[in-house]
Design a protein around this motif. Structure first.
Motif, PDB file in Angstrom:
ATOM      1  N   ALA A  43      38.395  33.320  53.090  1.00 28.89           N
ATOM      2  CA  ALA A  43      37.356  33.516  54.101  1.00 28.89           C
ATOM      3  C   ALA A  43      37.608  34.768  54.926  1.00 28.89           C
ATOM      4  O   ALA A  43      36.661  35.477  55.294  1.00 28.89           O
ATOM      5  CB  ALA A  43      37.290  32.286  55.009  1.00 28.89           C
ATOM      6  N   PRO A  73      25.770  34.127  56.953  1.00 33.13           N
ATOM      7  CA  PRO A  73      27.160  34.528  57.241  1.00 33.13           C
ATOM      8  C   PRO A  73      27.268  35.707  58.193  1.00 33.13           C
ATOM      9  O   PRO A  73      28.124  35.721  59.081  1.00 33.13           O
ATOM     10  CB  PRO A  73      27.716  34.880  55.853  1.00 33.13           C
ATOM     11  CG  PRO A  73      26.878  34.106  54.904  1.00 33.13           C
ATOM     12  CD  PRO A  73      25.515  34.083  55.507  1.00 33.13           C
ATOM     13  N   ALA A  75      31.209  31.104  57.636  1.00 29.37           N
ATOM     14  CA  ALA A  75      30.492  32.135  56.881  1.00 29.37           C
ATOM     15  C   ALA A  75      30.667  31.936  55.384  1.00 29.37           C
ATOM     16  O   ALA A  75      29.709  32.046  54.604  1.00 29.37           O
ATOM     17  CB  ALA A  75      30.994  33.519  57.291  1.00 29.37           C
ATOM     18  N   LEU A  76      31.894  31.625  54.962  1.00 33.76           N
ATOM     19  CA  LEU A  76      32.137  31.392  53.537  1.00 33.76           C
ATOM     20  C   LEU A  76      31.400  30.152  53.054  1.00 33.76           C
ATOM     21  O   LEU A  76      30.898  30.117  51.919  1.00 33.76           O
ATOM     22  CB  LEU A  76      33.637  31.254  53.285  1.00 33.76           C
ATOM     23  CG  LEU A  76      34.070  31.181  51.812  1.00 33.76           C
ATOM     24  CD1 LEU A  76      33.649  32.432  51.063  1.00 33.76           C
ATOM     25  CD2 LEU A  76      35.581  30.975  51.711  1.00 33.76           C
ATOM     26  N   ALA A 127      34.988  37.843  55.123  1.00 35.66           N
ATOM     27  CA  ALA A 127      34.393  38.226  56.407  1.00 35.66           C
ATOM     28  C   ALA A 127      34.614  39.706  56.691  1.00 35.66           C
ATOM     29  O   ALA A 127      33.699  40.414  57.143  1.00 35.66           O
ATOM     30  CB  ALA A 127      34.993  37.370  57.527  1.00 35.66           C
ATOM     31  N   GLN A 178      34.958  32.477  60.196  1.00 36.41           N
ATOM     32  CA  GLN A 178      35.119  32.996  58.840  1.00 36.41           C
ATOM     33  C   GLN A 178      34.921  31.891  57.807  1.00 36.41           C
ATOM     34  O   GLN A 178      34.265  32.100  56.776  1.00 36.41           O
ATOM     35  CB  GLN A 178      36.509  33.615  58.698  1.00 36.41           C
ATOM     36  CG  GLN A 178      36.692  34.885  59.507  1.00 36.41           C
ATOM     37  CD  GLN A 178      38.149  35.296  59.638  1.00 36.41           C
ATOM     38  OE1 GLN A 178      39.040  34.624  59.107  1.00 36.41           O
ATOM     39  NE2 GLN A 178      38.401  36.389  60.342  1.00 36.41           N
ATOM     40  N   LEU A 215      27.880  31.028  52.259  1.00 41.29           N
ATOM     41  CA  LEU A 215      27.815  31.727  50.982  1.00 41.29           C
ATOM     42  C   LEU A 215      27.918  30.756  49.814  1.00 41.29           C
ATOM     43  O   LEU A 215      27.266  30.940  48.779  1.00 41.29           O
ATOM     44  CB  LEU A 215      28.924  32.777  50.904  1.00 41.29           C
ATOM     45  CG  LEU A 215      28.725  33.990  51.823  1.00 41.29           C
ATOM     46  CD1 LEU A 215      29.992  34.832  51.881  1.00 41.29           C
ATOM     47  CD2 LEU A 215      27.545  34.837  51.349  1.00 41.29           C
TER      48      LEU A 215
END
Length: 245
Positions: free
Chosen positions: A45, A116, A138-139, A49, A135, A142
């Motif tokens: 992650a 993200p 955000a992952l 990021a 982070q 995705l």
């Protein structure tokens, strides 16, 4: 613009369908495959990021490309409906509904694509989260984007099978193109089981290339046989008139 294309000659519709097919493949492929493959590091992650924040313009370009691909796909689907409804209006309409659902899911992937970056740049609005948590979040978005795209591929696969059958039954396009396009669709439909599809991915991509590239090239270069299209459309109208009476 779309109204003019719908009223255009069958050959022009065929060529535009091939052009939109190519444009959808280029834009969606760039956004969902090329850009994300460059920026996303599976299971990491922090690096992912850093890649997104360090290549923000590329990430925005990937998002825009992915979203534009949806518009190209809708135009492609509308033109295929117009071209193939003389073969079987009900089945062509069903195919149109299937791909519109697929396009809606494809549009959702674009929202998940952007999430993200919004999370990583959230500032004070999400200050309660640590950098590591942001982070990871955000992952996760995705990953959801990837799962949503897999679902879109299932609907796209079903659409390809229906379109392939209609092309095979048509008199104005080579039947072999329909067979190859349907085989491509069966490959994408294996994303009903993503683990299986990911193991078969090289074969699915090969089947897609063999099924989709010849069709788009034929449409762009040759279009459709206008005389045979008109004959099949006239026969379909006669059949509808007879059944109505």
């Amino acid at each position: 613009m779309m109204e003019r294309m719908v009223k255009a000659s069958p050959r022009f519709k065929g060529r535009m369908a091939g052009a939109f097919q190519l444009l959808e493949a280029l834009t969606a492929g760039f956004g969902q495959v090329i850009v994300l493959d460059r920026l996303v590091v599976a299971g990491n992650a922090a690096v992912t990021a850093a890649n997104i924040l360090g290549h923000e313009r590329l990430f925005w370009l990937g998002f825009a490309s992915s979203l534009i691909g949806v518009a190209f796909h809708i135009a492609w689907a509308l033109l295929f409906y117009e071209l193939l409804k003389p073969v079987n209006r009900s089945l062509s309409l069903l195919a149109a509904f299937v791909i519109l659902v697929g396009c809606a899911i494809q549009a959702l992937t674009s929202l998940l694509y952007l999430a993200p970056l919004l999370v990583l740049q959230g500032g004070s609005s999400i200050s309660a989260f640590t950098a590591e948590q942001l982070q990871a979040l955000a992952l996760m978005f995705l990953k959801l984007n990837s799962y949503a795209f897999d679902i879109y591929l299932v609907f796209f696969g079903f659409w390809c099978v229906l379109i392939g059958y209609l092309i095979f039954r048509s008199t104005f396009l080579p039947r072999v193109l329909g067979v190859l396009f349907a085989i491509s669709g069966l490959g994408w439909a294996t994303y009903l089981s993503p683990p299986l599809a990911h193991r078969l991915h090289p074969f699915i991509v090969a089947a897609s290339a063999l099924g989709e590239i010849p069709l788009e090239l034929w449409l762009i270069v040759m279009g459709v046989n206008v005389q045979r299209w008109k004959e099949q459309a006239s026969a379909a109208r006669s059949c509808d008139g007879a059944s109505g009476s």
